[in-house]
Design an enzyme around this catalytic site. Structure first.
Site, PDB file in Angstrom:
ATOM      1  N   LYS A   1      12.669  -3.133  -0.366  1.00  0.00           N
ATOM      2  CA  LYS A   1      13.164  -1.809   0.279  1.00  0.00           C
ATOM      3  C   LYS A   1      13.874  -2.141   1.596  1.00  0.00           C
ATOM      4  O   LYS A   1      14.751  -1.658   1.990  1.00  0.00           O
ATOM      5  CB  LYS A   1      12.315  -0.778   0.481  1.00  0.00           C
ATOM      6  CG  LYS A   1      10.941  -0.946   0.958  1.00  0.00           C
ATOM      7  CD  LYS A   1      10.192   0.223   0.902  1.00  0.00           C
ATOM      8  CE  LYS A   1       9.005   0.173   1.353  1.00  0.00           C
ATOM      9  NZ  LYS A   1       8.556  -0.577   2.886  1.00  0.00           N
TER      10      LYS A   1
ATOM     11  N   ARG B   1       5.721   8.462   3.378  1.00  0.00           N
ATOM     12  CA  ARG B   1       4.858   7.849   2.356  1.00  0.00           C
ATOM     13  C   ARG B   1       3.772   8.702   1.884  1.00  0.00           C
ATOM     14  O   ARG B   1       3.100   8.243   1.087  1.00  0.00           O
ATOM     15  CB  ARG B   1       4.104   6.641   3.064  1.00  0.00           C
ATOM     16  CG  ARG B   1       4.915   5.050   3.016  1.00  0.00           C
ATOM     17  CD  ARG B   1       4.164   4.232   3.949  1.00  0.00           C
ATOM     18  NE  ARG B   1       4.161   2.811   3.456  1.00  0.00           N
ATOM     19  CZ  ARG B   1       4.737   1.915   4.023  1.00  0.00           C
ATOM     20  NH1 ARG B   1       5.743   2.164   4.930  1.00  0.00           N
ATOM     21  NH2 ARG B   1       4.574   0.663   3.804  1.00  0.00           N
TER      22      ARG B   1
ATOM     23  N   ARG C   1       5.220 -14.550   0.601  1.00  0.00           N
ATOM     24  CA  ARG C   1       6.045 -14.235   1.876  1.00  0.00           C
ATOM     25  C   ARG C   1       5.664 -14.869   3.223  1.00  0.00           C
ATOM     26  O   ARG C   1       4.513 -14.963   3.562  1.00  0.00           O
ATOM     27  CB  ARG C   1       6.285 -12.793   1.923  1.00  0.00           C
ATOM     28  CG  ARG C   1       6.987 -12.236   3.102  1.00  0.00           C
ATOM     29  CD  ARG C   1       7.670 -10.783   3.016  1.00  0.00           C
ATOM     30  NE  ARG C   1       6.348  -9.742   3.157  1.00  0.00           N
ATOM     31  CZ  ARG C   1       6.493  -8.508   3.340  1.00  0.00           C
ATOM     32  NH1 ARG C   1       7.647  -8.120   3.173  1.00  0.00           N
ATOM     33  NH2 ARG C   1       5.684  -7.756   3.601  1.00  0.00           N
TER      34      ARG C   1
ATOM     35  N   ARG D   1       1.987 -12.654   7.286  1.00  0.00           N
ATOM     36  CA  ARG D   1       1.494 -11.388   7.791  1.00  0.00           C
ATOM     37  C   ARG D   1       0.102 -11.298   7.488  1.00  0.00           C
ATOM     38  O   ARG D   1      -0.138 -11.439   6.423  1.00  0.00           O
ATOM     39  CB  ARG D   1       2.340 -10.307   7.497  1.00  0.00           C
ATOM     40  CG  ARG D   1       3.561  -9.879   8.460  1.00  0.00           C
ATOM     41  CD  ARG D   1       4.442  -9.053   7.695  1.00  0.00           C
ATOM     42  NE  ARG D   1       3.801  -7.840   7.305  1.00  0.00           N
ATOM     43  CZ  ARG D   1       4.600  -6.777   6.671  1.00  0.00           C
ATOM     44  NH1 ARG D   1       5.787  -6.544   6.761  1.00  0.00           N
ATOM     45  NH2 ARG D   1       3.978  -5.745   6.212  1.00  0.00           N
TER      46      ARG D   1
ATOM     47  N   ARG E   1      -2.781  -2.287  -0.509  1.00  0.00           N
ATOM     48  CA  ARG E   1      -1.715  -1.633  -0.251  1.00  0.00           C
ATOM     49  C   ARG E   1      -0.574  -1.195  -1.269  1.00  0.00           C
ATOM     50  O   ARG E   1      -0.305  -0.182  -1.152  1.00  0.00           O
ATOM     51  CB  ARG E   1      -0.653  -2.783   0.699  1.00  0.00           C
ATOM     52  CG  ARG E   1      -1.148  -2.948   1.884  1.00  0.00           C
ATOM     53  CD  ARG E   1      -0.433  -4.104   2.717  1.00  0.00           C
ATOM     54  NE  ARG E   1       0.981  -3.968   2.914  1.00  0.00           N
ATOM     55  CZ  ARG E   1       1.747  -4.820   2.895  1.00  0.00           C
ATOM     56  NH1 ARG E   1       1.437  -6.346   2.804  1.00  0.00           N
ATOM     57  NH2 ARG E   1       3.216  -4.816   2.991  1.00  0.00           N
TER      58      ARG E   1
HETATM   59  P1  AMP Z   1       5.705  -2.063   6.047  1.00  0.00           P
HETATM   60  O1  AMP Z   1       6.070  -2.933   6.816  1.00  0.00           O
HETATM   61  O2  AMP Z   1       6.366  -0.849   5.507  1.00  0.00           O
HETATM   62  O3  AMP Z   1       4.806  -2.876   4.715  1.00  0.00           O
HETATM   63  O4  AMP Z   1       4.277  -1.239   6.726  1.00  0.00           O
HETATM   64  C1  AMP Z   1       3.234  -1.972   7.263  1.00  0.00           C
HETATM   65  C2  AMP Z   1       2.152  -1.085   7.656  1.00  0.00           C
HETATM   66  O5  AMP Z   1       2.621   0.008   8.724  1.00  0.00           O
HETATM   67  C3  AMP Z   1       1.743  -0.122   6.526  1.00  0.00           C
HETATM   68  O6  AMP Z   1       0.708  -1.009   5.781  1.00  0.00           O
HETATM   69  C4  AMP Z   1       0.966   1.049   6.753  1.00  0.00           C
HETATM   70  O7  AMP Z   1      -0.246   0.463   7.615  1.00  0.00           O
HETATM   71  C5  AMP Z   1       1.820   1.174   8.226  1.00  0.00           C
HETATM   72  N1  AMP Z   1       2.829   2.246   8.246  1.00  0.00           N
HETATM   73  C6  AMP Z   1       4.326   1.815   7.793  1.00  0.00           C
HETATM   74  N2  AMP Z   1       4.944   2.932   7.407  1.00  0.00           N
HETATM   75  C7  AMP Z   1       4.087   3.987   7.383  1.00  0.00           C
HETATM   76  C8  AMP Z   1       3.912   5.488   6.984  1.00  0.00           C
HETATM   77  N3  AMP Z   1       5.107   5.894   6.832  1.00  0.00           N
HETATM   78  N4  AMP Z   1       2.757   5.845   6.992  1.00  0.00           N
HETATM   79  C9  AMP Z   1       1.544   5.307   7.282  1.00  0.00           C
HETATM   80  N5  AMP Z   1       1.503   4.115   7.752  1.00  0.00           N
HETATM   81  C10 AMP Z   1       2.588   3.456   7.762  1.00  0.00           C
END
Ligand code: AMP
Length: 226
Positions: free
Chosen positions: A19, A94, A133, A166, A177
């Protein structure tokens, strides 16, 4: 394509669905900002803000950060001048609660969610993509051990800085996740599907094929935009 202020296209997909990549392509094509809540939260952490400190434990455990913290970061971002023609939101909303709050916030300002792009990828592929990754701590480039020829000493092929995994890309955390995503985000899709806004995109194809598909669905004018 001018969406207008306080208007958004949502890119929705599980971690590892691509995405982020597709959202960036779309922003270049539409010339509007890419707003990724994961990036905004990581930026708060780097700067050591109170919000970043509050979000740290949830992020490292692969849990969702509490709604009120995430919504605060997104709303702040939507008021910046470069968001005047709309934004592409990546990784937000989310949860159903976030979706409702976002709708209320945008609609109160005369905008709204215009389209939702859902990148569908089978769960086994998601796990494979994320465990391999690697991210550069210097240029922030993202690489994959199965796709890119990476130097054996763990340095970045682009800038020579250190590549790292990461903390939330370790397998146990990834499985968690993905499970959290499936549990929390499906209701978000259902919410927007009821309004006829969701495009189901097959995310298991090549990056360029997906990109063309998305642009075609949104504008019908792929060739003039890319
Ligand atoms: P991502 O980079 O989108 O995979 O996000 C990394 C982490 O940030 C996620 O595993 C959540 O802990 C937090 N996070 C990102 N976006 C959200 C969201 N919309 N709501 C809650 N937590 C978020």
């Amino acid at each position: 394509m001018d969406l207008g202020r306080f208007s958004a296209i949502l890119v929705v997909g599980a971690p590892g669905s691509g995405k982020g990549t597709q959202a960036r392509f779309l922003c270049e094509a539409l010339r509007i900002p890419h707003v990724a809540t994961g990036d905004l939260l990581r930026e708060h952490r780097r700067r050591g803000t109170a919000l970043g400190i509050a979000a740290r434990a949830s992020m490292d455990n692969g849990d969702l950060v509490p709604d009120e913290l995430v919504i605060q970061t997104v709303v702040e971002r939507l008021y910046r001048p470069d968001a005047a023609n709309g934004v592409v939101l990546d990784g937000f909303p989310r949860t159903l609660e976030q979706a409702r709050l976002l709708d209320r916030q945008l609609e109160a300002c005369g905008g709204g969610v215009r389209s939702v792009l859902y990148l569908a990828v089978p769960e086994t592929s998601l796990i494979e993509r994320l465990t391999g990754r690697r991210v550069c701590i210097g240029c922030q480039g993202t690489f994959h051990v199965m796709i890119h020829a990476l130097p054996p000493d763990g340095t970045c092929p682009r800038c020579g800085d250190q590549l790292v995994q990461r903390p939330d890309d370790r397998e146990a955390i990834i499985r968690h996740r993905v499970a959290v995503y499936l549990d929390q985000t499906r209701p978000v899709l259902e919410h927007y599907a009821e309004r006829g806004l969701v495009h189901h995109i097959d995310g298991a194809r090549g990056v360029d094929e997906i990109k063309d598909d998305i642009l075609n669905r949104l504008t019908g004018h792929v060739a003039t935009l890319v």
